[in-house]
Design a protein around this motif. Sequence first.
Motif, mmCIF file in Angstrom:
data_model
loop_
_atom_site.group_PDB
_atom_site.id
_atom_site.type_symbol
_atom_site.label_atom_id
_atom_site.label_comp_id
_atom_site.label_asym_id
_atom_site.label_seq_id
_atom_site.Cartn_x
_atom_site.Cartn_y
_atom_site.Cartn_z
ATOM 1 N N ASP A 251 21.732 66.510 -89.992
ATOM 2 C CA ASP A 251 21.143 65.182 -89.780
ATOM 3 C C ASP A 251 19.817 65.229 -89.024
ATOM 4 O O ASP A 251 19.242 64.182 -88.692
ATOM 5 N N SER A 260 16.138 69.084 -91.112
ATOM 6 C CA SER A 260 17.307 68.401 -91.663
ATOM 7 C C SER A 260 17.562 68.844 -93.093
ATOM 8 O O SER A 260 16.677 69.396 -93.754
ATOM 9 N N SER A 305 26.788 65.525 -90.861
ATOM 10 C CA SER A 305 26.125 65.271 -89.578
ATOM 11 C C SER A 305 25.615 66.589 -89.011
ATOM 12 O O SER A 305 24.423 66.875 -89.016
#
Length: 331
Positions: A251, A260, A305
């Motif tokens: 993330d 990311s 995540s």
Amino acid sequence: KKFIAEFGMSNYDNIKLGPGFEVNFDKTSLTNILQTRQAFITEDLDLELAHRPASASIRLLREEGVQSNMVVPLIMGDSVFGIVFFSSIHKHFFTQQHLKLSEKLIFEISGFMNRAYFTKVILSRITSGFSELVDQKDNETGDHIERMVKYSVVIAEGLMARNIPGYKVDRKFVLEIERNAASHDIGKVGIPDEILKKPGKLTPEEWEIMKTHVTIGSEIFRSFKEDLQVFESDFYKFAEEIARSHHERWDGSGYPDGLSDSEIPLSARIVAIADVFDALTSKRHYKEPFGFENSVEIIKSSAGSHLDPIIVEIFLERLEQFRAIYENTSI
């Protein structure tokens, strides 16, 4: 013991037996060349495959369209340290004249190849040994490196088997993961022991110092890579990527660069899940182990995540292999 393909060149794209391919000594007739040290020609691979139908290497060569080949040993002193293959899409292509010429050529360049190869081997062994020393300095046992390398290889092999777009993994990639995953935390050599071994939570200032281990490690390998380009342009490329980026998060909330999703090198995404899973299941000076099942649930909840969701998917597909490594390596 096994043979491993390191480098290859071709004038076609249908490569089946390329860099990273490996075969155990007891699964190939190539072991004969270690004793005889004699070059040889195979004039008809269809006929050879009929005699040896279990040979994975011959089958892959035939799938490429190779019909014949010539095999020449690289010799240092009295020992064979490598083998060079010349292949053709035509049967009965190579002659004794080709064989003599290739033996002469290989003899002329083998001195340089000896030095280049063994320099790489020595540096790789030094790096691996140094990584183990760092691991023993940081962890309760010296088994973390062994487990997380095995976990990393399982993930890489799973990606190779799935052939997912954007996740290109071949045998050479798997081999690079196996060779370089151990060096992920080598930068911890530059972190003071009072921080590295602190039993409690780090202060914000200590945490900032701890995070510098990724840049210390990547700088070590960047310097090596520049100095060793005479041997191979990408030497230590994987090690540098892994050392720098294995604490990036899917993330974008990781460090040191805030990368990311696919910005994070695939090698680092693979090592990240192996490193996190082993950290969860292991006792450390600051925590007790979470246990296998609890750790699996944490990994699942981290998909999208912290961790690459595709790689978490591969992790879950190969969970029994992870369990076998976990149970068979002392923690």
